[in-house]
Design a protein around this motif. Structure first.
Motif, PDB file in Angstrom:
ATOM      1  N   ASP A  17       0.921  -1.214   0.209  1.00  0.00           N
ATOM      2  CA  ASP A  17      -0.003   0.012  -0.065  1.00  0.00           C
ATOM      3  C   ASP A  17       0.909   1.333  -0.169  1.00  0.00           C
ATOM      4  OD1 ASP A  17      -2.418  -1.492   0.232  1.00  0.00           O
ATOM      5  OD2 ASP A  17      -2.423  -1.591   2.129  1.00  0.00           O
ATOM      6  N   ALA A  18       1.829   1.263   0.891  1.00  0.00           N
ATOM      7  CA  ALA A  18       2.658   2.352   0.992  1.00  0.00           C
ATOM      8  C   ALA A  18       4.262   2.060   1.077  1.00  0.00           C
ATOM      9  CB  ALA A  18       2.496   3.406   2.259  1.00  0.00           C
ATOM     10  N   ILE A  19       5.200   2.603   0.270  1.00  0.00           N
ATOM     11  CA  ILE A  19       6.452   2.703   0.337  1.00  0.00           C
ATOM     12  C   ILE A  19       6.787   3.971   0.974  1.00  0.00           C
ATOM     13  CG2 ILE A  19       8.527   2.776  -1.400  1.00  0.00           C
ATOM     14  CD1 ILE A  19       6.847   1.074  -3.353  1.00  0.00           C
ATOM     15  N   VAL A  20       7.833   3.558   1.985  1.00  0.00           N
ATOM     16  CA  VAL A  20       8.613   4.771   2.629  1.00  0.00           C
ATOM     17  C   VAL A  20       9.842   5.130   1.720  1.00  0.00           C
ATOM     18  CG1 VAL A  20       9.413   5.615   4.789  1.00  0.00           C
ATOM     19  CG2 VAL A  20       7.406   4.104   4.939  1.00  0.00           C
ATOM     20  N   ASN A  21      10.075   6.567   1.647  1.00  0.00           N
ATOM     21  CA  ASN A  21      11.140   6.969   1.139  1.00  0.00           C
ATOM     22  C   ASN A  21      12.041   7.555   2.149  1.00  0.00           C
ATOM     23  OD1 ASN A  21      13.126   8.233  -0.630  1.00  0.00           O
ATOM     24  ND2 ASN A  21      11.602   9.724  -1.254  1.00  0.00           N
ATOM     25  N   ALA A  22      13.460   7.372   2.030  1.00  0.00           N
ATOM     26  CA  ALA A  22      14.328   8.034   3.002  1.00  0.00           C
ATOM     27  C   ALA A  22      14.666   9.307   2.217  1.00  0.00           C
ATOM     28  CB  ALA A  22      15.468   7.089   3.205  1.00  0.00           C
ATOM     29  N   ALA A  23      13.737  10.549   2.529  1.00  0.00           N
ATOM     30  CA  ALA A  23      13.924  11.648   1.582  1.00  0.00           C
ATOM     31  C   ALA A  23      14.993  12.744   2.144  1.00  0.00           C
ATOM     32  CB  ALA A  23      12.506  12.325   1.376  1.00  0.00           C
ATOM     33  N   ASN A  24      15.036  13.705   1.891  1.00  0.00           N
ATOM     34  CA  ASN A  24      15.997  14.800   2.393  1.00  0.00           C
ATOM     35  C   ASN A  24      14.832  15.942   2.693  1.00  0.00           C
ATOM     36  OD1 ASN A  24      15.902  16.529   0.226  1.00  0.00           O
ATOM     37  ND2 ASN A  24      17.542  15.285  -0.582  1.00  0.00           N
ATOM     38  N   SER A  25      15.320  16.903   3.418  1.00  0.00           N
ATOM     39  CA  SER A  25      14.353  17.929   3.831  1.00  0.00           C
ATOM     40  C   SER A  25      13.725  18.770   2.586  1.00  0.00           C
ATOM     41  CB  SER A  25      14.899  18.987   4.722  1.00  0.00           C
ATOM     42  OG  SER A  25      15.294  18.310   6.082  1.00  0.00           O
ATOM     43  N   SER A  26      14.415  18.863   1.770  1.00  0.00           N
ATOM     44  CA  SER A  26      14.107  19.447   0.622  1.00  0.00           C
ATOM     45  C   SER A  26      12.911  19.111  -0.268  1.00  0.00           C
ATOM     46  CB  SER A  26      15.100  19.807  -0.559  1.00  0.00           C
ATOM     47  OG  SER A  26      15.252  18.708  -1.396  1.00  0.00           O
ATOM     48  N   LEU A  27      12.588  17.865  -0.099  1.00  0.00           N
ATOM     49  CA  LEU A  27      11.597  17.070  -0.737  1.00  0.00           C
ATOM     50  C   LEU A  27      11.532  16.964  -2.294  1.00  0.00           C
ATOM     51  CD1 LEU A  27       8.370  17.692   1.437  1.00  0.00           C
ATOM     52  CD2 LEU A  27       9.648  15.711   1.278  1.00  0.00           C
ATOM     53  N   LEU A  28      12.729  17.632  -2.649  1.00  0.00           N
ATOM     54  CA  LEU A  28      13.135  17.936  -4.123  1.00  0.00           C
ATOM     55  C   LEU A  28      13.757  16.732  -4.705  1.00  0.00           C
ATOM     56  CD1 LEU A  28      13.124  21.683  -4.188  1.00  0.00           C
ATOM     57  CD2 LEU A  28      11.046  20.165  -4.548  1.00  0.00           C
ATOM     58  N   GLY A  29      13.953  15.745  -4.090  1.00  0.00           N
ATOM     59  CA  GLY A  29      14.625  14.503  -4.643  1.00  0.00           C
ATOM     60  C   GLY A  29      16.045  14.641  -4.209  1.00  0.00           C
ATOM     61  N   GLY A  30      16.508  13.293  -4.516  1.00  0.00           N
ATOM     62  CA  GLY A  30      17.825  13.238  -4.016  1.00  0.00           C
ATOM     63  C   GLY A  30      18.730  11.952  -4.652  1.00  0.00           C
ATOM     64  N   GLY A  31      19.698  11.260  -3.842  1.00  0.00           N
ATOM     65  CA  GLY A  31      20.300  10.308  -4.554  1.00  0.00           C
ATOM     66  C   GLY A  31      19.727   8.781  -3.789  1.00  0.00           C
ATOM     67  N   GLY A  32      20.421   7.766  -3.759  1.00  0.00           N
ATOM     68  CA  GLY A  32      19.971   6.703  -3.090  1.00  0.00           C
ATOM     69  C   GLY A  32      18.739   6.130  -3.445  1.00  0.00           C
ATOM     70  N   VAL A  33      17.789   5.773  -2.355  1.00  0.00           N
ATOM     71  CA  VAL A  33      16.809   5.360  -2.532  1.00  0.00           C
ATOM     72  C   VAL A  33      15.842   6.150  -3.020  1.00  0.00           C
ATOM     73  CG1 VAL A  33      16.084   5.544  -0.130  1.00  0.00           C
ATOM     74  CG2 VAL A  33      14.928   3.586  -1.489  1.00  0.00           C
ATOM     75  N   ASP A  34      15.936   7.700  -2.419  1.00  0.00           N
ATOM     76  CA  ASP A  34      15.076   8.702  -3.069  1.00  0.00           C
ATOM     77  C   ASP A  34      15.264   8.920  -4.691  1.00  0.00           C
ATOM     78  OD1 ASP A  34      13.810  10.975  -3.025  1.00  0.00           O
ATOM     79  OD2 ASP A  34      15.122  12.321  -2.102  1.00  0.00           O
ATOM     80  N   GLY A  35      16.312   8.825  -5.217  1.00  0.00           N
ATOM     81  CA  GLY A  35      16.501   8.848  -6.569  1.00  0.00           C
ATOM     82  C   GLY A  35      15.766   7.737  -7.273  1.00  0.00           C
ATOM     83  N   ALA A  36      16.011   6.537  -6.589  1.00  0.00           N
ATOM     84  CA  ALA A  36      15.500   5.208  -7.309  1.00  0.00           C
ATOM     85  C   ALA A  36      13.814   5.393  -7.311  1.00  0.00           C
ATOM     86  CB  ALA A  36      15.684   4.093  -6.433  1.00  0.00           C
ATOM     87  N   ILE A  37      13.274   5.909  -6.352  1.00  0.00           N
ATOM     88  CA  ILE A  37      11.932   6.256  -6.188  1.00  0.00           C
ATOM     89  C   ILE A  37      11.291   7.095  -7.236  1.00  0.00           C
ATOM     90  CG2 ILE A  37       9.815   7.173  -4.724  1.00  0.00           C
ATOM     91  CD1 ILE A  37      11.444   5.363  -2.425  1.00  0.00           C
ATOM     92  N   HIS A  38      11.945   8.119  -7.309  1.00  0.00           N
ATOM     93  CA  HIS A  38      11.542   9.284  -8.159  1.00  0.00           C
ATOM     94  C   HIS A  38      11.545   8.726  -9.724  1.00  0.00           C
ATOM     95  CE1 HIS A  38      10.062  12.502  -5.641  1.00  0.00           C
ATOM     96  NE2 HIS A  38      11.173  12.213  -4.955  1.00  0.00           N
ATOM     97  N   ARG A  39      12.780   8.264 -10.118  1.00  0.00           N
ATOM     98  CA  ARG A  39      13.049   7.496 -11.359  1.00  0.00           C
ATOM     99  C   ARG A  39      11.968   6.601 -11.744  1.00  0.00           C
ATOM    100  NH1 ARG A  39      18.167   7.604 -10.097  1.00  0.00           N
ATOM    101  NH2 ARG A  39      18.268   5.340  -9.273  1.00  0.00           N
ATOM    102  N   ARG A  40      11.720   5.518 -10.836  1.00  0.00           N
ATOM    103  CA  ARG A  40      10.663   4.413 -11.434  1.00  0.00           C
ATOM    104  C   ARG A  40       9.225   4.969 -11.128  1.00  0.00           C
ATOM    105  NH1 ARG A  40      11.365  -0.562 -12.616  1.00  0.00           N
ATOM    106  NH2 ARG A  40      13.519  -0.475 -11.938  1.00  0.00           N
ATOM    107  N   GLY A  41       8.920   5.906 -10.266  1.00  0.00           N
ATOM    108  CA  GLY A  41       7.753   6.355  -9.839  1.00  0.00           C
ATOM    109  C   GLY A  41       7.200   7.418 -10.809  1.00  0.00           C
ATOM    110  N   GLY A  42       8.228   8.304 -11.533  1.00  0.00           N
ATOM    111  CA  GLY A  42       7.717   9.105 -12.557  1.00  0.00           C
ATOM    112  C   GLY A  42       7.586  10.528 -11.883  1.00  0.00           C
TER     113      GLY A  42
END
Ligand code: ADP
Length: 182
Positions: A17-42
């Motif tokens: 139901d929900a995937i948790v993202n290890a984001a950073n404070s900017s919420l504007l994307g980053g590397g690691g798991v954050d980058g992977a989630i934005h890449r695949r999630g669109g």
């Protein structure tokens, strides 16, 4: 009763139901798991992150002329949800882990990430939630400590989430979480 499952792999491949993202404070994307989630999630995820960020209190969201964000963004230890875009999930819950410090104990902030993410999951009505090992990448939290805090916090949190799935990227992370569950 919440069951805890461990999986070794890429969290963007999970159906929950929900995937948790290890984001950073900017919420504007980053590397690691954050980058992977934005890449695949669109792009739909980033669009909603931008809107969320713009709706934060002004002190957290100030921007320099020209649009560069200088406010702190989402505070460490908090969590917010967006669409999951093209991921096989209904929501992404973005939480900001602490950067590890050798001189200051930030474990309460890391515990807060798990607790707040589960609170947001409850608000959404999510029953299955996948977590990465928050703060153990670029933020350098020692895996053993991070695994203990993650497992202890999930066990101690009252939630309607039925399954928490920790999705660990490599074998070392998987083994650290497995030791905590034994
Ligand atoms: P942080 O900034 O919170 O440290 P990172 O994304 O750098 O976040 O790392 C957090 C953890 O996520 C690390 O253990 C890293 O190996 C892991 N990770 C990176 N990519 C993925 C992925 N696609 N799926 C699951 N875990 C991942």
């Amino acid at each position: 009763m919440t069951t805890i499952e461990l999986v070794q792999g890429d969290i963007t491949r999970e159906s929950v139901d929900a995937i948790v993202n290890a984001a950073n404070s900017s919420l504007l994307g980053g590397g690691g798991v954050d980058g992977a989630i934005h890449r695949r999630g669109g792009p739909a995820i980033l669009e909603e992150c931008r809107r969320l960020r713009a709706s934060l209190p002004q002190a957290l969201n100030s921007v320099r002329a020209g649009g560069t964000p200088i406010g702190k963004g989402l505070p460490t230890g908090q969590a917010v949800a967006t669409t999951a875009g093209n991921l096989d999930a209904r929501w992404v819950i973005h939480t900001v882990g602490p950067v590890f410090s050798a001189t200051e104990d930030r474990s309460a902030l890391l515990a807060s990430c798990y607790r707040e993410s589960l609170r947001v999951a409850d608000e959404l009505g999510a029953r299955t939630v996948a977590f990465p090992a928050i703060s153990t990448g670029v933020y350098r939290y020692p895996m053993e400590d991070a695994a203990r805090i993650a497992v202890d916090t999930v066990r101690a949190t009252k939630t309607d989430v039925e399954e928490v799935r920790f999705v660990l990227f490599d074998e070392q992370a998987y083994e650290a979480f497995a030791r905590q569950l034994r």
